[in-house]
Scaffold this active site. Structure first.
Site, short mmCIF file in Angstrom:
data_model
loop_
_atom_site.label_atom_id
_atom_site.label_comp_id
_atom_site.label_asym_id
_atom_site.label_seq_id
_atom_site.Cartn_x
_atom_site.Cartn_y
_atom_site.Cartn_z
N TYR A 106 0.94 -1.23 -0.02
CA TYR A 106 -0.12 -0.04 -0.04
C TYR A 106 0.98 1.30 0.24
CZ TYR A 106 -4.25 -2.52 0.85
OH TYR A 106 -5.48 -3.23 0.55
N LYS B 133 3.86 -14.33 6.27
CA LYS B 133 3.86 -15.34 5.22
C LYS B 133 5.54 -15.47 4.97
CE LYS B 133 2.40 -18.45 2.62
NZ LYS B 133 1.43 -19.72 3.17
N ASP C 134 -2.39 -17.89 5.52
CA ASP C 134 -3.53 -18.92 5.28
C ASP C 134 -4.17 -19.69 6.43
OD1 ASP C 134 -0.78 -19.77 5.46
OD2 ASP C 134 -0.94 -20.99 3.40
N ASP D 16 -5.75 -5.78 5.69
CA ASP D 16 -7.06 -5.52 4.80
C ASP D 16 -7.91 -6.60 4.62
OD1 ASP D 16 -8.71 -3.66 3.51
OD2 ASP D 16 -7.30 -3.48 1.72
#
Length: 332
Positions: free
Chosen positions: A124, A171, A204, A228
């Site tokens: 972002y 991640k 995940d 987000d």
């Protein structure tokens, strides 16, 4: 003391839910002096900028703002007003409290967690360019300063709210440099809070675990893009974006906002649900020290949902903005 607060009605249903929110705050005894600011499509047409410098200057002066939803065209037009606000004012912490509410028909009960999202970096940051025709590159930015302050914010929030566990989402197996660096920073900050539990979890796996049992989570902290997605996922666990408040905090400024869209399909029809913006305003009142009015508003929201009178269609009722506002004021 009357506190000046910048209010930005926004686009679409924004003016309707903002007017309803202001009416409930007045009835709740909030001591606020509204300072009108402009942002969104209307501001772009009037000033040539969807986020005029005058509005930014108002927020810098008064430090606190309440913002309705603003439209951002997809793939064209202007950059997201929310992203610009966060960057311009260094609103580095997005905070989304997610709690089960009475009278809302969802599969889960006893959900009570907070999503803390880094607000200024990651993808972002908006650093992207065309490498060659047909190839676009976006840069994912992670700095030690931003990573450390958002994780520390999450731990401080947990400490002050009496929460026990902070979960860091990442991640790092796929992004060992950027997320690995963020994760190492999180562990270093966690070492300063031995009285709080700390765990790490791949994004995940966190999504799957939230779907299975969201009640085990307390404070979730993560980078911008993951935040987000996860914050909206968590909102869905308790009834959707029309019920969940949102806040953006920096060192000097704070902007409280409805996290849903501007819903142009129902704009001007008097059908909009103001609860998300109202609960964001309740967070704002707590921020400026008006906790009694904030608590009355939260209690009214819960009673209104529980009695199921005057609710808007998205909440399963046959009412409108006027009827739900009347119920919210009556239940104060």
């Amino acid at each position: 003391m009357t506190v000046p607060v910048v209010v930005i009605a926004g686009d679409g249903i924004g003016p309707e839910v903002t007017a309803a929110t202001k009416a409930v705050l007045t009835a709740a005894g909030a001591d606020v002096d509204w300072v009108e600011g402009e942002a969104g499509v209307g501001a772009a047409e009037r000033f040539g900028d969807p986020l005029p410098a005058s509005t930014l200057e108002m927020i810098r002066r008064y430090r606190v703002a309440l913002k309705g939803p603003c439209t951002t065209p997809v793939g064209k037009g202007f950059r997201s007003i929310n992203v610009r606000l966060r960057k311009e004012l260094d609103l580095y912490a997005s905070v989304r409290p997610v709690q089960s509410l009475p009278g809302v028909d969802v599969p889960y009960t006893d959900v009570d967690l907070v999503v803390v999202r880094e607000n200024t970096e990651g993808l972002y940051a908006g650093l992207e360019h065309v490498v060659v025709p047909g190839v676009v590159e976006s840069l994912r930015i992670v700095t030690r300063a931003a990573a450390e302050r958002i994780v520390r914010y999450a731990f401080e929030l947990a400490r002050h709210q009496g929460r026990r566990r902070v979960t860091f989402c990442h991640k790092a197996d796929v992004l060992p440099l950027s997320d690995g660096f963020f994760l190492a920073t999180a562990w270093a900050v966690a070492d300063d809070y031995p009285f709080l539990e700390f765990e790490e979890m791949h994004v995940d796996r966190l999504c799957m675990q939230l779907a299975l049992d969201p009640t085990r989570y307390d404070v979730l902290v993560m980078e911008n893009l993951f935040g987000d997605v996860i914050s909206d996922l968590c909102s869905g666990l308790v009834g959707g974006l029309g019920l969940v408040p949102g806040a953006n905090y920096g060192v000097r400024h704070a902007v409280f906002e409805a996290v849903h869209g501007s819903a142009p399909d129902i704009a001007g029809k008097g059908l909009a649900n103001p609860i998300a913006l109202l609960r964001s305003a309740a967070l704002m009142l707590e921020h400026i020290g008006q906790r009694e009015a904030s608590g009355r508003i939260e209690a009214s929201v819960r009673k209104t949902l529980q009695t199921k009178r005057g609710l808007t269609r998205d909440l399963g009722g046959d009412g409108d903005t006027k009827t739900i506002t009347e119920q919210l004021i009556g239940n104060l």
